[in-house]
Design an enzyme around this catalytic site. Structure first.
Site, PDB file in Angstrom:
ATOM      1  CD1 TRP A  58      40.201  35.166  40.589  1.00  0.00           C
ATOM      2  CD2 TRP A  58      41.805  35.687  42.079  1.00  0.00           C
ATOM      3  NE1 TRP A  58      40.789  36.320  40.178  1.00  0.00           N
ATOM      4  CE2 TRP A  58      41.766  36.670  41.081  1.00  0.00           C
ATOM      5  CE3 TRP A  58      42.741  35.802  43.121  1.00  0.00           C
ATOM      6  CZ2 TRP A  58      42.636  37.771  41.083  1.00  0.00           C
ATOM      7  CZ3 TRP A  58      43.597  36.896  43.118  1.00  0.00           C
ATOM      8  CH2 TRP A  58      43.539  37.848  42.109  1.00  0.00           C
ATOM      9  CD  GLU A  78      34.818  38.621  41.966  1.00  0.00           C
ATOM     10  OE1 GLU A  78      34.659  39.851  41.916  1.00  0.00           O
ATOM     11  OE2 GLU A  78      35.312  37.969  41.036  1.00  0.00           O
ATOM     12  CD  GLN A 116      36.093  50.491  46.219  1.00  0.00           C
ATOM     13  OE1 GLN A 116      36.073  49.585  47.052  1.00  0.00           O
ATOM     14  NE2 GLN A 116      35.350  51.552  46.323  1.00  0.00           N
ATOM     15  CB  THR A 117      42.374  46.228  45.671  1.00  0.00           C
ATOM     16  OG1 THR A 117      41.710  46.905  46.737  1.00  0.00           O
ATOM     17  CG2 THR A 117      43.846  46.110  46.014  1.00  0.00           C
ATOM     18  CE1 TYR A 139      38.385  52.464  49.309  1.00  0.00           C
ATOM     19  CE2 TYR A 139      40.124  51.066  48.470  1.00  0.00           C
ATOM     20  CZ  TYR A 139      39.386  52.212  48.413  1.00  0.00           C
ATOM     21  OH  TYR A 139      39.666  53.130  47.442  1.00  0.00           O
ATOM     22  CE1 TYR A 177      31.535  42.447  39.019  1.00  0.00           C
ATOM     23  CE2 TYR A 177      32.486  42.475  41.232  1.00  0.00           C
ATOM     24  CZ  TYR A 177      32.575  42.176  39.885  1.00  0.00           C
ATOM     25  OH  TYR A 177      33.712  41.585  39.400  1.00  0.00           O
ATOM     26  CG  ASP A 229      33.280  45.323  37.359  1.00  0.00           C
ATOM     27  OD1 ASP A 229      32.973  45.272  36.138  1.00  0.00           O
ATOM     28  OD2 ASP A 229      34.388  44.964  37.779  1.00  0.00           O
ATOM     29  CB  CYS A 270      40.364  48.834  19.061  1.00  0.00           C
ATOM     30  SG  CYS A 270      39.629  49.918  20.302  1.00  0.00           S
TER      31      CYS A 270
END
Ligand code: SF4
Length: 355
Positions: free
Chosen positions: A21, A34, A39-40, A79, A117, A135, A196
């Site tokens: 994408w 999106e 959640q995936t 979902y 979002y 998010d 980090c």
């Protein structure tokens, strides 16, 4: 452009992953990605994204599809309301916008399944408009960089972080900047053990400088998912299986699945523990079938986000049919692949092969 945003953007441009994408600015394709990514995981989404756009390359082709065809392509992604909403969004774009993808935040936000979002992500990535897309990843990254000690599940903290992100968006680079924060959160500033040493803004990051990376973000603990227990019935006669699209009290609206009978038993039952008379009465009253032989076929435990299903699967044979409730339908076993059957039920039906 402030120094922090500049460093982040430069890092993104030289380190971004090559994701499908990211090769398009078509708002429809970006909306599909999106919504699938909610959640995936990225790896899971990629093949679904390709398959979906091959089958429905335009808003018009999706709007003209049957809901079952859309849900069938969604099979395994979970979902399902996302797939249903995407379908509705395409229909709304045709009905309300003459098939042209809407270009204002308010119009995009009004599409079914598009929250704050997702609208921000579409507006910034597809139209390069300066809308923040905040998010869980972005909440984590910003609360660490800015050393925010407030609970990120609170609306006021989200509001504060959204304002910070809005101010950080460099002029003319909204799309890349949205993806910068997502990418940093997904690949470097991960929930556990952030990398980090590889981070472009470690010097500016308060959490890193104050050794707080393991305590930020502050996040209220989620409640444990509730457990629901069911008997799941495999009623098979002459190469046909009894299915329904009605599962009251569950999240699986309008999806094909086997009949369920909820049980309030505290613990899972073994094959010879359950009350056959009670079960027979339930099957007769709700479905309109007398079952003369019931065998335990196995157990299936399926974890949703806020719920766990524990199913004792029962193979029911030697049935006498009374007045079968019309919400149940006999379906040829060979047609199962063409139906949108969510994985919770597919795992139950797979037990047929072991009987
Ligand atoms: Fe995250 Fe560490 Fe970078 Fe701070 S320095 S933003 S904690 S990866």
């Amino acid at each position: 452009m402030n120094q922090l945003s500049k460093k982040l953007l430069n890092w993104y441009r030289s380190n971004k992953r090559d994701l499908p994408w990211r090769h398009t600015s078509d708002p429809y394709a970006i909306m599909v990605s999106e919504i699938m990514l909610q959640q995936t995981r990225v790896d899971t989404v990629i093949p679904y994204y390709h398959k979906f756009l091959e089958r429905f390359p335009t808003v018009a082709s999706l709007a003209a599809a049957e809901e079952d065809d859309v849900l069938n392509l969604w099979k395994g992604l979970g979902y399902y309301s996302r797939g249903r909403n995407l379908h509705k969004a395409a229909k709304k774009i045709i009905a309300d916008h003459g098939g042209i993808f809407p270009q204002t935040f308010e119009q995009v936000r009004r599409l079914p399944g598009v929250g704050e979002y997702t609208a921000g992500a579409i507006m910034s990535i597809a139209f390069n408009q300066p809308y923040p897309a905040v998010d869980g990843n972005v909440l984590r990254v910003i609360s660490r960089i800015h050393g925010i000690n407030e609970d990120i599940t609170l609306p006021e903290t989200k509001e504060r972080i959204t304002t910070i992100v809005r101010e950080m968006i460099p002029d003319g680079h909204a799309g890349d900047f949205t993806q910068t924060l997502m990418e940093l959160g997904a690949t470097v500033c991960t929930p556990k053990s952030p990398l980090c040493k590889e981070c472009p803004v470690a010097q500016e990051c308060r959490a890193f400088q104050n050794q707080q990376t393991d305590v930020l973000p502050v996040k209220q603990k989620k409640e444990k998912p509730a457990i629901q227990r069911f008997f799941a019935l495999l009623l098979v006669e002459e190469q046909k299986i009894l299915l329904t699209r009605s599962h009251p009290g569950t999240l699986l609206k309008n999806m094909w699945g086997v009949p369920l009978i909820e049980t309030s038993e505290e613990k899972p039952l073994s094959a010879d523990e359950f009350d056959l008379n009670w079960l027979n009465r339930q099957v007769a009253d709700r479905i309109g079938i007398q079952v003369h032989q019931i065998k335990h076929a196995g157990k299936v435990r399926h974890v949703f986000t806020h719920r766990i299903w524990e199913m004792e699967v029962l193979h029911c044979t030697q049935c006498t049919f009374e007045a079968v409730n019309p919400i149940y339908q006999w379906v040829n076993l060979q047609d199962l692949n063409s139906l949108p059957i969510p994985s919770a039920f597919a795992r139950v039906i797979d037990l047929l092969d072991k009987i």
